[in-house]
Design a protein around this motif. Structure first.
Motif, PDB file in Angstrom:
ATOM      1  N   LYS A  94       1.095  -1.182   0.111  1.00 14.31           N
ATOM      2  CA  LYS A  94      -0.049   0.131  -0.185  1.00 14.31           C
ATOM      3  C   LYS A  94       0.968   1.006   0.070  1.00 14.31           C
ATOM      4  O   LYS A  94       1.642   1.422   1.057  1.00 14.31           O
ATOM      5  CB  LYS A  94      -0.822   0.039   0.988  1.00 14.31           C
ATOM      6  N   ASP A  95       0.862   1.872  -1.081  1.00 16.14           N
ATOM      7  CA  ASP A  95       1.629   3.088  -1.402  1.00 16.14           C
ATOM      8  C   ASP A  95       2.927   2.849  -1.480  1.00 16.14           C
ATOM      9  O   ASP A  95       3.426   1.705  -2.029  1.00 16.14           O
ATOM     10  CB  ASP A  95       1.515   4.309   0.064  1.00 16.14           C
ATOM     11  N   GLY A 413      -7.335  -7.582  -4.830  1.00 13.72           N
ATOM     12  CA  GLY A 413      -7.533  -6.056  -4.338  1.00 13.72           C
ATOM     13  C   GLY A 413      -8.426  -5.413  -5.236  1.00 13.72           C
ATOM     14  O   GLY A 413      -9.050  -5.760  -6.196  1.00 13.72           O
ATOM     15  N   ASN A 418      -2.551   2.652  -5.326  1.00 19.42           N
ATOM     16  CA  ASN A 418      -2.205   3.147  -4.094  1.00 19.42           C
ATOM     17  C   ASN A 418      -3.189   2.439  -3.206  1.00 19.42           C
ATOM     18  O   ASN A 418      -3.005   2.722  -1.837  1.00 19.42           O
ATOM     19  CB  ASN A 418      -2.349   4.677  -3.860  1.00 19.42           C
ATOM     20  N   ASP A 419      -4.143   1.811  -3.633  1.00 17.73           N
ATOM     21  CA  ASP A 419      -5.053   1.065  -2.681  1.00 17.73           C
ATOM     22  C   ASP A 419      -4.198  -0.335  -2.163  1.00 17.73           C
ATOM     23  O   ASP A 419      -3.417  -0.615  -2.892  1.00 17.73           O
ATOM     24  CB  ASP A 419      -6.225   0.497  -3.357  1.00 17.73           C
ATOM     25  N   LEU A 420      -4.819  -0.908  -0.975  1.00 20.02           N
ATOM     26  CA  LEU A 420      -4.219  -2.004  -0.534  1.00 20.02           C
ATOM     27  C   LEU A 420      -4.027  -3.168  -1.682  1.00 20.02           C
ATOM     28  O   LEU A 420      -5.148  -3.447  -2.170  1.00 20.02           O
ATOM     29  CB  LEU A 420      -4.807  -2.730   0.671  1.00 20.02           C
ATOM     30  N   ARG A 421      -2.833  -3.928  -2.115  1.00 25.10           N
ATOM     31  CA  ARG A 421      -2.945  -4.857  -2.972  1.00 25.10           C
ATOM     32  C   ARG A 421      -2.220  -6.186  -2.275  1.00 25.10           C
ATOM     33  O   ARG A 421      -1.256  -6.230  -1.614  1.00 25.10           O
ATOM     34  CB  ARG A 421      -2.219  -4.591  -4.435  1.00 25.10           C
TER      35      ARG A 421
END
Length: 444
Positions: A94-95, A413, A418-421
């Motif tokens: 994430k990021d 995801g 930039n979302d949680l993957r």
């Protein structure tokens, strides 16, 4: 013959005990929703083909326990045992943050044997869902108008547990081409979720003193134990003496499974170490008694084109009404799921004498799912590329042994930047035995 049975039994017991000891909780933030990450009733040889299973009967002549569609049991002609393990490597991003984890578990233990020339019985045990996550969110609370001091607050979310499925199923063949079957499934396990609020006094930190946190933990525990049902049908269309098309359907009923909910609230002192804190007092403890978990209706449709003992290709589509899932009478706010799989396998020459690798099954597949999770108006999707091999072992006149190895490379995801993957590599190992048991031989 009986020495062989004793040897095989000992190996299976050993494998099962090793697998159980190797189990650890999965680590996936997405398992926080619903009843956790669903495992699916698939053996390694089916996972390697993207998970196609609804229309699969006998991939290459030998018997396969396909509990995803109990109609397939009717094609089992020899006593069949399948036992396996799974391991997974997961990377969460994430990021710019990244976290890696590993987990391993018993994937299945199943047995099937023919009852008549038209029917067979199967039973076994396998994971149904996995719950395991651990993440934190930090924030700051501003002081009042008369007290300008601020306070750091850490919200910790943890979960563990999951559901296991023990099943017994029966499949029956009507005529030469039509098969039907059903499973009675017993689901059991615990779903434990905690929310901690930890407060750190900034005044102590500014003075250089040791940090002391005071926290409150809210724990919800659902103990599940009840019966569900699944069913299926398959129909063969013969193109010629060596090729056929199989159509399949399987589904799970909208079952109501018993559960018991327990709520516990505690206050504790936390010193910042990994050992956790010391409980100061129990604020509240409530047992709600008997309740229920209402599972949704699930449909699977499949088609397979097959050339006997040579190759097979197929596709599945699936859908589940997970928007109807309720736990203790509360709708879980999920969405309906849908997905598709394509895949197949090829065996160059199953009768080859000179080349071992010509008798190996080579498998490849792809799967796509829109899961039952939706975050900030974005669907959580899951895609995976799968491949594997079926390695034949030493065979005898009435027995057949195969080692199945599968690799899944996938991603889960919202697929939004930039979302949680969650990227994962899952490894599956299964050992299949086909043998003619319960028969005495003059020579062994």
């Amino acid at each position: 013959m009986y020495k062989k049975i004793n040897y095989i039994t000992a190996v299976l017991v050993l494998l099962a005990s090793i697998s159980v000891n190797a189990q650890v909780t999965t680590q996936s933030p997405y398992s926080r929703y619903g009843i956790g990450n669903l495992r699916g009733s698939l053996l390694p040889q089916l996972r390697a083909m993207g998970g196609i299973s609804t229309a699969v009967n006998k991939p290459t002549g030998y018997s396969v326990i396909n509990m995803q569609n109990p109609a397939s049991y009717a094609g089992i002609t020899l006593t069949t045992i399948d036992v396996g393990m799974s391991a997974g490597f997961t990377t969460l991003t994430k990021d710019d943050a990244k976290d890696k984890s590993f987990n391993a578990t018993l994937s299945h233990l199943a047995l099937a044997f023919p009852i008549t020339t038209h029917s067979a019985l199967s039973f076994g045990i396998l994971p149904y869902s996995e719950l395991g996550y651990n993440f934190a969110q930090k924030s700051t609370i501003s002081g009042s108008a008369t007290n300008g001091a601020t306070q750091n607050v850490t919200s910790l979310y943890t979960g563990e547990g999951g559901l296991t499925k023990a099943y017994m199923g029966y499949g029956y063949r009507i005529g030469d081409n039509f098969r039907i079957g059903a499973n009675v499934e017993y689901l059991f396990g615990n779903l434990i979720e905690n929310k901690d609020l930890q407060f750190t006094d900034n005044a102590e930190l500014d003075a250089g003193a040791t940090s002391t946190s005071y926290g409150t933990r809210l724990q919800n525990k659902n103990s599940v134990a009840g019966v569900a049902f699944s069913y299926g049908a398959q129909y063969d269309i013969h193109i010629n003496s060596k090729m056929l098309v199989t159509l399949g359907y399987s589904g799970s009923s909208a079952s109501t499974v018993n559960s018991t909910r327990t709520f516990l609230a505690t206050k504790y002192a936390y010193d910042g170490t990994e050992d956790g804190g010391v409980t100061i007092e129990t604020i509240d403890s409530t047992g709600t008694g008997k309740s229920n978990l209402k599972l949704p209706l699930v449909h699977n449709f499949g088609i397979v084109l097959q050339k006997y003992n040579r190759w097979m290709v197929g596709a599945d589509v699936r859908m589940g009404k997970w928007s109807n899932l309720t736990i203790n009478g509360v709708n879980q706010g999920l969405q309906n799921s849908r997905g598709a799989s394509i895949g197949g396998q090829i065996t160059p020459d199953i009768t080859s004498i000179n080349s071992y690798w010509s008798k190996v099954d080579y498998r490849l597949g792809f799967s796509y799912d829109k899961t039952y999770i939706k975050l900030t108006d974005n669907d959580v999707k899951q895609v995976a590329l799968t491949f594997g091999v079926g390695l034949p072992l030493a065979n005898s006149r009435n027995a057949f042994y195969k080692l199945n190895f599968t690799t899944e490379i996938g991603r889960r995801g919202t697929m939004v930047t930039n979302d949680l993957r969650e990227n994962y590599v899952n490894l599956h190992l299964g050992f299949t035995i086909n043998d003619k048991w319960f028969t005495r031989f003059k020579f062994d």
